[in-house]
Design a protein around this motif. Structure first.
Motif, short mmCIF file in Angstrom:
data_model
loop_
_atom_site.label_atom_id
_atom_site.label_comp_id
_atom_site.label_asym_id
_atom_site.label_seq_id
_atom_site.Cartn_x
_atom_site.Cartn_y
_atom_site.Cartn_z
N SER A 1 0.83 -1.21 0.00
CA SER A 1 0.00 0.00 0.00
C SER A 1 0.86 1.26 0.00
CB SER A 1 -0.93 0.01 1.22
OG SER A 1 -0.20 0.41 2.37
N ARG A 2 2.18 1.07 0.22
CA ARG A 2 3.09 2.22 0.16
C ARG A 2 3.86 2.28 -1.15
NH1 ARG A 2 -0.04 3.46 3.50
NH2 ARG A 2 0.39 3.75 5.72
N GLU B 1 0.14 -0.27 -7.48
CA GLU B 1 -0.15 0.67 -8.57
C GLU B 1 -0.95 1.86 -8.05
OE1 GLU B 1 -0.27 -2.51 -12.30
OE2 GLU B 1 -2.12 -2.00 -11.24
N ARG B 2 -1.90 1.57 -7.18
CA ARG B 2 -2.71 2.65 -6.61
C ARG B 2 -1.81 3.61 -5.83
NH1 ARG B 2 -8.31 -0.49 -4.92
NH2 ARG B 2 -8.04 -2.13 -6.47
N ALA B 3 -0.89 3.04 -5.04
CA ALA B 3 0.01 3.89 -4.25
C ALA B 3 0.86 4.75 -5.17
CB ALA B 3 0.89 3.02 -3.36
N ARG B 4 1.37 4.13 -6.23
CA ARG B 4 2.25 4.88 -7.14
C ARG B 4 1.48 5.94 -7.91
NH1 ARG B 4 5.58 -0.42 -9.31
NH2 ARG B 4 6.37 -0.98 -7.25
N LEU C 1 -3.21 5.32 2.16
CA LEU C 1 -4.09 4.97 3.28
C LEU C 1 -3.29 5.05 4.58
CD1 LEU C 1 -6.61 3.74 4.70
CD2 LEU C 1 -5.75 1.48 4.05
N ALA C 2 -3.74 5.92 5.48
CA ALA C 2 -3.17 5.90 6.83
C ALA C 2 -3.99 4.90 7.62
CB ALA C 2 -3.24 7.28 7.47
N PHE C 3 -3.32 3.82 8.04
CA PHE C 3 -4.05 2.69 8.63
C PHE C 3 -4.60 3.01 10.01
CE2 PHE C 3 -2.90 -1.31 6.19
CZ PHE C 3 -2.37 -0.65 5.10
N ALA D 1 10.15 3.73 -5.17
CA ALA D 1 9.21 3.00 -6.04
C ALA D 1 8.19 3.97 -6.64
CB ALA D 1 8.51 1.89 -5.26
N VAL D 2 7.70 4.87 -5.78
CA VAL D 2 6.72 5.85 -6.23
C VAL D 2 7.35 6.84 -7.21
CG1 VAL D 2 5.27 7.77 -5.46
CG2 VAL D 2 5.26 5.62 -4.18
#
Ligand SMILES: Nc1ncnc2c1ncn2[C@@H]1O[C@H](COP(=O)(O)OP(=O)(O)OP(=O)(O)O)[C@@H](O)[C@H]1O
Ligand SMILES: [Mg+2]
Lengths: 440, 261
Positions: free
Chosen positions: A394-395, B83-86, B91-93, B114-115
């Motif tokens: 998620s990161r 992919e969503r993160a990039r 999301l702050a858990f 990575a991003v």
């Protein structure tokens, strides 16, 4: 049928080896003959032997190994150094295909009264120091591979740290192997004696090169006299067709502290036996082990910790990471003898399976004959934590990187316990990159 | 919903349904968020707030059984979590995961690179990364010693939540979902964390703030408030709705829902 043919091959190799006996002392000739006789009688273990239930030595039995004749192809120092995590400044004694290599060896950085020599050279000048240790080591009567090693005892590392001497620089014992046109076998015999109050760090490093099968069948004896502090490392980075059978036996006298870190990074078929005898009050033994397997690798760790005297402590932590169709075996025996009151023994084995087709057989064995003791053991076999994987993804880390990072994390506490900073750093690097590689 | 608004929505959730463990938790969610907006989602325990957050970030254990999500016009549900993160989601858990053996710095540098790589930016080296993170840490007044410790392991509740906001500040998302970032914080920590979030409010960034408490919304003033109940958004309003909920609780909303059914 096959097994007896293979036995014949080793017997005739011994006949040839025997021709060069002239320079050896009588007791050694007798010992070798006793070794080959026991091997002849025992034969290779099969999976019907309890101690070899999960490890089939058929690949070793069915290969025609020969001892190397001379140095053969010269290894480039860079290749040797990088594969064995050393560099040219380190104190090291190097063997290639079981034969001592003076051109690769250097122990100039050590105190002058510390002996690091090729065993065969030490034997010719021996004034009775070595003989009792080799002669009294009778494991060859029960164990076929030790018997074979005893029969072929010639070269290996001899280390003697005299009373009270503190050696701060690590001593590397490097064993490099490569198939030399035919499958090569070597039977290194190591003897490490740390006298009372001495202190040393020793690294046994096994590296393999090339695509040909070879066999390293090593026997190491470590003796820690009263109050000695021994930090022992064994790093196995064998080649893809490397077979390795190793028996390490350590005897600790009163208040001696022995810590062993066994790291298996690669190799085809590997069997490690450790026998640690806590033979004095207040002795301490720590066995740490890490094994990484992929493909079709097979790694079998058998350890036995023998609490023979009161108030001794042992702590054992072995961790494995398996992928592909690999197979790991852990058998950890703790024996507490009748008089060994106040013994404290802890054992843990943890396994991380990265593939559904990898297999682990783990078995603790407690045999306790004293009543006032603390003993615990536990083993786990698990997969990566899906919550952690998702958190990393998620990161922005991709699934493969997240998996390799978590695998690294699983192993990292064992690496963190190692006391040789450069070795630790190189292993760290190795682990991070190898996990990444094994994904792609 | 008019087409103009649809055109500039950053996130559009249409009739979203999702299941976990055989049970339908989200039962038709509709929500549209534009860049620069802050939407608060409130609602009783178990109403599906975290489920929505996880479905948005791609958690595979949730099964989406209906509806669609468009993120910057793309089909979000077809994208992997990374992919969503990039692409700018964060999301702050509610419960940040402890990961022994991986240092916070190592992890965050790997994530950031990575991003960045995905966005066509140069990867940062260790020095550049360190100076970036040092600057960002000021935002949440975080102790630098935490960076060298294993990720979240043994962190206090407040430290974990600060670490989430630090990660957000470093990764620079376009859409941030904060799931109860205020829970478990003491007064000072709440002020610090909320201040950090506010500092990250920008006109090209949207936020979904999930909370139970009006007091967070005093700091982070939302543009809209939605009440999630039993897997649906049953009420939406302006920031005053939070005050009303604080005073009256959720029963009146439950009654309203019951009356309609
Ligand atoms: N793995 C699961 N299997 C079955 N049900 C689950 C699972 N995970 C969550 N649920 C259920 O889904 C429902 C919604 O949970 P969710 O965590 O989304 O609620 P929430 O609104 O975030 O609540 P809270 O305010 O307490 O954080 C709850 O009833 C919960 O028990
Ligand atoms: Mg929740």
């Amino acid at each position: 049928m096959k097994s007896s043919q293979s036995k014949e091959r080793f017997l005739s190799a011994f006949e040839r080896f025997q021709k060069g006996f002239a320079a050896s002392p009588d007791w050694l000739r007798d010992l070798r003959r006793a070794g080959i006789a026991c091997f002849d009688e025992l034969g290779f273990p099969t999976t019907r032997d309890e101690e070899w239930r999960f490890t089939n030595v058929e690949p070793i039995v069915s290969t025609s190994f020969e001892s190397a004749n001379g140095a053969g192809k010269i290894l480039r120092p860079e290749d040797l150094y990088s594969r064995s995590f050393i560099d040219s400044a380190y104190n090291r004694i190097v063997f290639v295909n079981g034969i001592f290599c003076p051109e690769h060896s250097s122990v100039r950085g050590l105190p002058s009264n510390v002996r690091v020599e090729n065993l065969s050279a030490a034997l010719t000048t021996d004034d009775g120091v070595i003989e009792p240790y080799l002669s009294r080591d009778t494991r060859y009567r029960q164990e076929a591979f030790v018997a074979l090693n005893t029969a072929f005892t010639e070269e290996g590392a001899f280390v003697l740290v005299p009373r009270g001497v503190v050696v701060t620089e690590p001593i590397y014992l490097v064993f490099a192997s490569y198939g030399n046109g035919f499958p090569v076998m070597s039977h290194p015999r190591n003897l490490v004696i740390c006298e009372a109050g001495s202190q040393a760090r020793i690294v046994e490093s096994y590296v393999g090169f090339g695509e040909q099968p070879y066999l390293t069948n090593v026997v190491t004896k470590v003796v820690g006299e009263e109050g000695a502090i021994i930090d022992y490392y064994r790093v196995q980075r064998e080649a893809s067709k490397g077979y390795h059978v190793g028996a390490l036996s350590a005897r600790m006298s009163r208040n001696c502290s022995f810590t062993a870190h066994s790291v298996t990074l690669s190799g085809s078929l590997i069997r490690n036996d450790i026998h640690a005898l806590l033979d004095g009050e207040g002795a301490t033994c720590v066995l740490n082990g890490l094994y990484l397997l992929d493909g079709k690798q097979h790694v079998d760790n058998h350890t036995e910790i023998d609490h023979a005297k009161p108030r001794a402590t042992s702590q054992e932590l072995y961790k494995g990471i398996l992928s592909g169709t690999s197979h790991a075996v852990f058998n950890g025996k703790i024996l507490v003898q009748k008089d060994a009151q106040k013994s404290d023994a802890r054992q843990t084995n943890k396994n991380l399976l990265l593939s559904e087709n990898a297999v682990v057989n783990t078995k603790p064995q407690l045999e306790i004959h004293a009543d006032d003791v603390k003993c615990s053991h536990g083993s786990t076999i698990g997969q990566l934590d899906t919550d952690a994987l998702f958190y990393l993804r998620s990161r922005g880390l991709d699934a493969a990187d997240a998996q390799s990072l978590l695998s690294y994390a699983f192993a990292s506490d064992l690496v963190g316990r190692m006391r040789i900073a450069p070795l630790r750093a190189r292993l760290d690097d190795y682990l991070l990159t190898s996990f990444r590689r094994s994904q792609s | 919903m008019d087409s103009f608004r649809e055109g500039i929505s950053m996130l559009q959730i249409k009739n979203l349904r999702a299941k976990i463990g055989g049970q339908e938790i989200l039962r038709g969610i509709d929500l549209s968020i534009r860049a620069g907006e802050v939407h608060a989602i409130m609602g009783p325990n178990g109403s599906g707030k975290s489920t929505l957050a996880h479905v948005l970030s791609g958690r595979e254990s949730y099964e989406v059984t209906g509806g669609e999500i468009l993120y910057e016009g793309k089909n979000l549900l077809a994208m992997t979590p990374e992919e969503r993160a990039r692409e700018g989601m964060f999301l702050a858990f509610q419960y940040p995961v402890e990961i022994p053996g991986v240092s916070t710095t190592y992890f965050l540098k790997a994530a950031l690179n990575a991003v960045r790589k995905h966005r066509g930016l140069e990867e940062l080296d260790a020095m550049e990364f360190l100076s970036l993170i040092k600057e960002r840490m000021k935002l949440v007044e975080m102790e630098q010693s935490l960076l060298n410790r294993p990720l979240n392991e043994g962190f206090s509740g407040g430290e974990k939540k600060r670490n989430e906001i630090l990660q957000m500040a470093v990764l620079n998302p376009k859409l941030a979902v904060l799931d109860e970032t205020d829970s478990g914080l003491d007064i000072d920590a709440l002020r610090i964390v909320a201040g950090g979030v506010n500092a990250l409010r920008q006109k090209d960034r949207a936020m979904i703030v999930i909370t139970h408490y009006q007091r967070l919304l005093n700091y982070i003033v939302p543009d809209f408030i939605h009440v999630l109940y039993d897997g649906r958004i049953v009420k939406s309003g302006s920031k005053e709705l939070a005050l009303e909920l604080e005073v009256k609780g959720y029963d009146w909303i439950k009654d309203e829902v019951a009356a309609v059914q």
